[in-house]
Write an enzyme that holds these catalytic residues in place. Structure first.
Site: not given
Ligand code: G6P
Length: 603
Positions: A2, A27, A73, A99-100, A476, A480, A483, A499, A598
Site C-alpha cells: 500500500c 500503484r 490495497w 505496509n507489509g 511461461e 512472456k 506477449e 516430434h 490485464k
C-alpha cells in the site's frame, strides 16, 4: 504494498497528505484515509478512489501540523472503511498506517483482547496502535521501539500522536523527505516529489523521529545512525516506476519481497507444516478422489505446475485444464477439489469454470491477488497471492507468487493425505524459505541475461523447452516472449521437440532450455544436443554448480542451486528478464502490449 505518507509542517498538513496520496494512485488501491493531530486526533477514511473520497474525507474538519495518510490495497480483511488505515488505539489519540504483513498478529491480538483492548477491524495492522498504547510512557519513539521488537514479518509503520511523528522500517520501504518548512516520510518517492527532492532512505531495522525542523534516524536498539542525504534526480513519471524503465521491470525486481510476503506466516519449518491460507478438511481429504487446477494464460501455467507437484506429493489423480475448455468439456468425479487460479479474479473463462466446478459438486478453492474480486465471492475458500498491485500487463510477480502458493498447497495436501513424509516437507519448506534471497541473486546477475538477449534479438522465433516441473516454466517463458516482444515463441516439453518442431530449427531459431539439476537433466540435455547438432543455438538455464551444460550449449544463464521441484521459481525469473530485454531491444511498448488486456472479462 500500500502507500504511506506522513508530514510535519509549519502549516496545516491535511491538504499536503491528500495531494501526496493522489500521487500514489498509480500503484492501485481500494480505500484510503488520513489522520492529523492538533491537541486531539482527527481521522477520516473511506472506500473508493481519491477523487470520490476527497469530499468524504472532509478535509475541513482536519486540523493539525502533523499527520499520516494511507492508500490501502487489501490483504487482510476486505476493502471497507473499517479496514482502511489509519488505525487508532482505544483512546483514539494515536494513529498508525502500515505496509507489509504482521505475521504474528493473531497471537498479539488475542493477548491484547485479553488485556481489554477492543478492536474494530479485521486487519493485522490494528495490533500496532494497541501495542503502542500499552507501551506509551511519554515517548512515542520509545513505544514504537518496544512495539517493533514484538512484531514478526515485514513492515513499514508510521505513527502520529501528541508526541509527533515516528516511523520504522523492516522489509517494506520508507523514505524521509527533507525541506526547510516541513519534513516528510513516504513509502514511495513520487508522493513527496513536489515538496522536496532531498531524501534520506531508511534501511531495515531503522526508525526515524520526524519533527518540523529535524529528523533523527536510529536503529531498533536506539543507537543513532548517520545517513547521508541524497538528491532525487528522477522526474515524476520515472519516480512512479521506482527509477526502472518499465513497470514490468520494477515488478520483476519486486519479486523477492512479494514472495516473502506471500509465504509470510504460512510456513512452519519446525513442524514441517504449511498453512496454505485455507482450512483443509481432514474428512474431506479421506474421500478426495482428485485435484484439478484451472486457469488461463500465465495462470494456466501455474496450474500445470500445481498439478505436477500435487500429483507427486499426494499420489492423487491430478489435472491442469484451460479454464476456457473446462467449461464445455467433460468433468469427471464428484469428490474433486478444483483450484481456480486467476491473478485478477475477473477472467471470464476462469469464473465460468469455477462456477461449473461448483455446479458439479466439487470443492472449490480460488487463488487470486485481488481481494474482493468476483472470483473471491464464488467460494469461501480463497488464498491470496499477496503480490501487491501489478501494473504491467504481462504477469511477473503474480506468477512467481502463484507458483509459491500452489507449492504450499501441494505440500499441505501431501501432509494431510499422509503421502508426504514430515522430513520431506521440512526440507521443502526450508527450500521455499530461501527462495526470496535466491531470486534476489538471480536479479543481481541481470547483466548476463541482458547481453545474451542482445545477441539473439534478431531471431526468427524462439523455442522454450523443459521437462517435468520445468515444462510449465518453458511454457511461461514462451508466453512472456510472445506477449511483450511479438517474436513468435513456442513452449514444448523437451521430449516433444523431436516430434515435429525440430524441422524448424535453424541458426535463427534459438532454443531456451531449462537445464537446472533434476532427475530428468540428462534427458533434457539430449534434446539440447539434438538442437546444437542442427546448428540451432541453445541458451541453457542451468544451476550454479553444474559444470556439464556449458560444454554442450552455446550460452548458459545461471540460477542458484535449489531442490529441482522448486527451482521453477528461479528459472522463471530468468525467462522474464530474457523476454524483457529482447522486447526492450526491439523497442516494444512493454507495459502495454498490443491487443492484450490485464484482465479479460469476456469469453
Ligand atoms: C489475460 C492476460 C494474460 C493472463 C490471463 C489470465 O489473457 O493477457 O496475461 O495470464 O488473462 O489472467 P488472470 O487474471 O485470470 O490470471
Amino acid at each position: 504494498m500500500c502507500g504511506i505518507v506522513g508530514a510535519v509542517s509549519g502549516s496545516e498538513v491535511a491538504p499536503v497528505l491528500v495531494d501526496a496520496l493522489k500521487r500514489l494512485e498509480y500503484r492501485g488501491y481500494d480505500s484510503a484515509g488520513l489522520a492529523t493531530y492538533a491537541g486531539s486526533l482527527s481521522v477520516s477514511k473511506g472506500v473508493g478512489r481519491m477523487e470520490t473520497l476527497d469530499e468524504a474525507l472532509g478535509l475541513s474538519g482536519m486540523e493539525g501540523r502533523a499527520g499520516v495518510g494511507h492508500t490501502r490495497w487489501a490483504t487482510h480483511g476486505k476493502p471497507s472503511e473499517g479496514n482502511a488505515h489509519p488505525h487508532t488505539d482505544c483512546d483514539g489519540d494515536l494513529a498508525v498506517v502500515h505496509n507489509g504483513i504482521v505475521e504474528n498478529y493473531a497471537e498479539l491480538r488475542e493477548g491484547l483482547e485479553e488485556r481489554g483492548h477492543v478492536f474494530s477491524s479485521y486487519t493485522d495492522t490494528e495490533v500496532v496502535p494497541h501495542l503502542l498504547e500499552e507501551r506509551l510512557d511519554g515517548s512515542l519513539e520509545h513505544a514504537l521501539r518496544e512495539t517493533v521488537s514484538e512484531l514478526e514479518g515485514s513492515f513499514a509503520i508510521c505513527a502520529v500522536g501528541e508526541d509527533g511523528l515516528v516511523a520504522a522500517r523492516n522489509g517494506s520501504p520508507l523514505v524521509i523527505g527533507l525541506s526547510d518548512d516541513a519534513n516528510f516520510v513516504a513509502s514511495d518517492v513520487p508522493a513527496i516529489l513536489p515538496y522536496t527532492r532531498r531524501v534520506k532512505y531508511l534501511l531495515d531495522g531503522e526508525m526515524a523521529v520526524i519533527k518540523r525542523d529535524s529528523v533523527e534516524v536510529r536503529d531498533f536498539d536506539g543507537e543513532p545512525v548517520e545517513r547521508e542525504e541524497e538528491v532525487v534526480e528522477w522526474d515524476a513519471e520515472e519516480a512512479e516506476r521506482g527509477g526502472y524503465e518499465h513497470y514490468m521491470l520494477k515488478e520483476i525486481h519486486e519479486q523477492p519481497r512479494a514472495l516473502a510476503e506471500c509465504m509470510g506466516g504460512r510456513l512452519d519449518e519446525l513442524m514441517g507444516e504449511v498453512d496454505p491460507g485455507v482450512a483443509l478438511d481432514r474428512d474431506g481429504m479421506e474421500v478426495l478422489e482428485g485435484v484439478e487446477f484451472v486457469g488461463c494464460g500465465t495462470s494456466y501455467h501455474a496450474a500445470l505446475y500445481g498439478a505436477r507437484l500435487t500429483g507427486e506429493f499426494t499420489g492423487l489423480p491430478v489435472n491442469a485444464r484451460h479454464a476456457s475448455e473446462y467449461r464445455y468439456g467433460p468433468v469427471s468425479g464428484k469428490n474433486i477439489l478444483t483450484v481456480g487460479i486467476t491473478q485478477s479474479g475477473e477472467t471470464a473463462d476462469t469464473l465460468r469454470a469455477i462456477e461449473r466446478a461448483g455446479d458439479e459438486g466439487h470443492a472449490v478453492l480460488v487463488l487470486t491477488n485481488v481481494v474482493g474480486s468476483t472470483a473471491t465471492r464464488m467460494t469461501d475458500d480463497v488464498v491470496y497471492l499477496r503480490s501487491g498491485p501489478e501494473i504491467g500487463v504481462a504477469a511477473s510477480k503474480t506468477f512467481t507468487n502463484q507458483l509459491a502458493c500452489v507449492a504450499m498447497l501441494a505440500i499441505a495436501l501431501g501432509r494431510e493425505s499422509g503421502d508426504l513424509p514430515r522430513s520431506e516437507a521440512k526440507h521443502l519448506i526450508a527450500e521455499l524459505r530461501d527462495m526470496p534471497s535466491k531470486v534476489q541473486r538471480v536479479l543481481d546477475e541481470v547483466e548476463d541475461v541482458e547481453s545474451v538477449a542482445e545477441s539473439y534479438v534478431d531471431s526468427e522465433a524462439f523455442f522454450f523447452i523443459g521437462r517435468g516441473v520445468d515444462y510449465p516454466v518453458a511454457m511461461e517463458g514462451a508466453l512472456k516472449m510472445k506477449e511483450i516482444s511479438y517474436v513468435h515463441s513456442e513452449g514444448y516439453p523437451a521430449g516433444e521437440l523431436k516430434h515435429g518442431p525440430l524441422a524448424l530449427i535453424t541458426r535463427r531459431t534459438p532454443v531456451v532450455a531449462v537445464l537446472t539439476s533434476s532427475p530428468l537433466y540428462e534427458k533434457t540435455l539430449s534434446s539440447a544436443k539434438e538442437v546444437e547438432a542442427r546448428d540451432g543455438p541453445v541458451i541453457a538455464v542451468a544451476s550454479e554448480s553444474d559444470e556439464d551444460t556449458g560444454r554442450f550449449c552455446e550460452e548458459v544463464l545461471r540460477v542458484p542451486d535449489a531442490d529441482h521441484r522448486l527451482s521453477p521459481l528461479l528459472s522463471t525469473v530468468v525467462m522474464q528478464l530474457f523476454a524483457y530485454h529482447v522486447a526492450r531491444e526491439l523497442g516494444r511498448p512493454i507495459d502495454r502490449p498490443r491487443n492484450l488486456a490485464k484482465s479479460v472479462t469476456v469469453e
